[in-house]
Design an enzyme around this catalytic site. Structure first.
Site, short mmCIF file in Angstrom:
data_model
loop_
_atom_site.label_atom_id
_atom_site.label_comp_id
_atom_site.label_asym_id
_atom_site.label_seq_id
_atom_site.Cartn_x
_atom_site.Cartn_y
_atom_site.Cartn_z
N LYS A 78 0.63 -1.20 0.03
CA LYS A 78 0.01 -0.09 0.08
C LYS A 78 0.61 1.16 -0.03
O LYS A 78 0.57 2.31 -0.51
CB LYS A 78 -0.92 0.07 1.20
CG LYS A 78 -0.27 0.09 2.56
CD LYS A 78 -1.26 -0.08 3.69
CE LYS A 78 -1.84 -1.37 3.95
NZ LYS A 78 -0.50 -2.47 4.51
N HIS A 206 0.82 -3.26 15.19
CA HIS A 206 1.28 -2.17 14.45
C HIS A 206 1.38 -0.86 15.31
O HIS A 206 0.48 -0.53 15.59
CB HIS A 206 0.60 -1.69 12.90
CG HIS A 206 1.35 -0.89 12.16
ND1 HIS A 206 1.99 0.30 12.31
CD2 HIS A 206 1.62 -1.07 10.78
CE1 HIS A 206 2.15 0.63 11.37
NE2 HIS A 206 2.26 -0.12 10.28
N GLU A 276 6.09 -5.71 8.40
CA GLU A 276 5.51 -5.08 7.18
C GLU A 276 5.88 -3.62 7.21
O GLU A 276 5.00 -2.77 7.22
CB GLU A 276 3.97 -5.17 7.70
CG GLU A 276 3.43 -6.51 7.77
CD GLU A 276 1.85 -6.15 8.51
OE1 GLU A 276 1.32 -5.29 8.75
OE2 GLU A 276 1.24 -7.41 8.73
N1 PLP Z 1 0.94 -2.90 7.86
C1 PLP Z 1 -0.32 -2.54 7.91
C2 PLP Z 1 -1.24 -3.23 8.40
C3 PLP Z 1 -0.39 -1.13 7.69
O1 PLP Z 1 -1.74 -0.41 7.62
C4 PLP Z 1 0.58 -0.20 7.18
C5 PLP Z 1 0.25 1.28 6.86
O2 PLP Z 1 -0.81 1.59 6.73
C6 PLP Z 1 1.85 -0.62 7.25
C7 PLP Z 1 1.96 -1.90 7.49
C8 PLP Z 1 2.97 0.09 6.67
O3 PLP Z 1 3.49 0.78 7.53
P1 PLP Z 1 4.67 1.88 7.52
O4 PLP Z 1 4.63 2.23 6.10
O5 PLP Z 1 4.65 2.88 8.54
O6 PLP Z 1 5.98 1.13 7.95
#
Ligand code: PLP
Length: 425
Positions: A78, A206, A276
């Protein structure tokens, strides 16, 4: 998107330092745009564009392996679903965190095995869940009772991680108001899962995107340990811990040290640990270049010069995340007609091109040149939550041309960039 390849190797064969390589590439691109404009072509090239350095993604991966050897990264698609970023990470062997059918499909199409994907969306569309089942994507998160009934009906063979709520108060983009089971509900949820004969394999959390306090990992790990014990109490043998995203580029060394030590303290080596990360891999790889399309002087008491600049990109384009997370990005000068470096910097307020009053990129930027219409600025570290959040509001295109470079020869070799046709540099 237009894929251009730039040879990042100096004639003597040495790789260039990434920042200078990016700036050199930006300068060449703008020069060619300005040259075309001078020929009064019918279609002025006044769209914003990006330079993406895949060498930066490669180095971040290397750094991850050194700092967190026990944790397998599953890149959060994402954050930036750019095909070249996904391709490089797939070649480097990371896993992928996907939230939707489209994200899963993109990653599967790169030849990634379903075991390397986690469907990390606690609130799943039924049709996307069926897609996951058809493709054997078994790892997924949940945080509520109804989701368990949905999974029982549509994908009873799924391998489930219970996402728990965490303290995400240090983050720019918190999630716990929406996601994560509070600790006083987890035992109850695990008992329901057991009664439904579902497979619980672990816990996920998270600490919020853009997190600044690494100590929050420690509390989240302690809570995860509690939930592991509850799962054992329900007859499960959990062996998978997902520590989520939230890793920042700047504080990664401190963060990874705290996480590494807490993991070793709380979780035996037979527990497989994944994460993640999104921002961590994508943020520093992309630089946005924008043209100044309008200028207006604001006259203030005291006579200090202050200009409002309007760019061809803004909050409804590449800068949406900056607005949502209250994170102003400071511009740098890419191309300026005035060559005079001023002894006293000028104050600028910088806006995007739409007619909306919230479309402000920076309230206070100070730059030491007199900028005007036709000049170009650039914003480094724009790879996270930028292109994917871009809209076509007001009729401005959400599409961006990305010019790819690879300051790291290993990344370039892996991506086989020389085979890509159409270099325009
Ligand atoms: N995992 C989940 C479920 C998320 O919703 C997000 C971000 O929206 C991420 C991982 C990635 O987070 P970051 O870009 O802060 O590492």
């Amino acid at each position: 998107m237009d894929v251009a390849s730039i040879n990042p190797i100096l004639p003597d064969g040495q790789p260039k330092e990434t920042k200078s390589l990016v700036e050199e590439s930006l300068a060449k691109l703008v020069k060619s745009i300005v040259a075309e404009e001078n020929h009064h072509t019918e279609h002025e090239k006044d769209e914003p564009f990006l330079v993406a350095d895949m060498g930066e993604v490669y180095r971040q991966h290397d750094r991850w392996k050194r700092c967190l050897p026990r944790v397998t990264p599953f890149y959060a698609v994402k954050c930036n679903p750019d095909k070249e970023v996904l391709r490089l990470l797939a070649l480097l062997g990371t896993g992928f965190d996907c939230s939707s059918r489209k994200e899963m499909d993109m990653v599967l199409n790169l030849g990634v095995e379903p075991e390397q994907i986690i469907y990390a969306q606690p609130c799943k569309h039924s049709s996307h869940l069926r897609f996951a089942r058809r493709h054997g994507i078994r790892k997924m998160t949940f945080d509520g009772e109804d989701e368990l009934y949905k999974i029982k009906e549509l994908y009873p063979g799924a391998r489930l991680l219970l996402r728990i709520a965490t303290d995400d108060s240090s983050s720019r983009c918190p999630f716990s108001a929406k996601f994560g089971a509070p600790l006083d509900t987890t035992h109850f949820l695990l008992r329901i899962a057991r009664d439904l004969d579902l497979d619980i394999v672990g816990v996920s959390f998270h600490i919020g995107s853009g997190a600044t306090d690494p100590k929050l990992f420690v509390k989240a790990l302690q809570d995860s340990l509690t939930v592991f014990e509850q799962a054992r109490d329900c007859g499960y043998t959990p062996n998978l811990l997902d520590v989520g995203g939230g890793f920042s580029v700047e504080s990664f060394d401190a963060m990874s040290q705290i996480l590494r030590e807490a993991l070793d303290r709380h979780f035996p080596s037979n527990v497989h640990v994944i994460a993640e990360p999104g921002r961590y891999f994508a943020a520093t790889a992309f630089t946005v270049a924008c043209k100044i399309i309008a200028r207006r002087e604001i006259l203030k008491e005291g006579g200090e010069p202050h200009f409002m600049l309007t760019l061809n990109d803004g909050v409804y384009g590449s800068f949406m995340d900056c607005y949502l997370s209250h994170w102003e990005r400071q511009p740098r000068i890419l191309q300026c007609a005035s060559k005079e470096v001023l002894s006293r910097a000028i104050r600028y307020t910088i806006w995007g091109p739409t007619c909306d009053g919230i479309d402000r990129i920076v309230e206070n930027a100070t730059l030491d040149r007199l900028l005007g219409v036709g000049d170009w600025l650039f914003f480094p570290d724009m790879g996270a939550y930028s292109l994917c959040l871009s809209t076509s509001f007001n009729g401005f295109s959400s599409e961006r041309t990305v010019h790819y470079i690879a300051s790291e020869p290993a990344a370039r070799a892996l991506l086989d960039y020389e085979a890509i046709e159409g270099s325009d540099i």
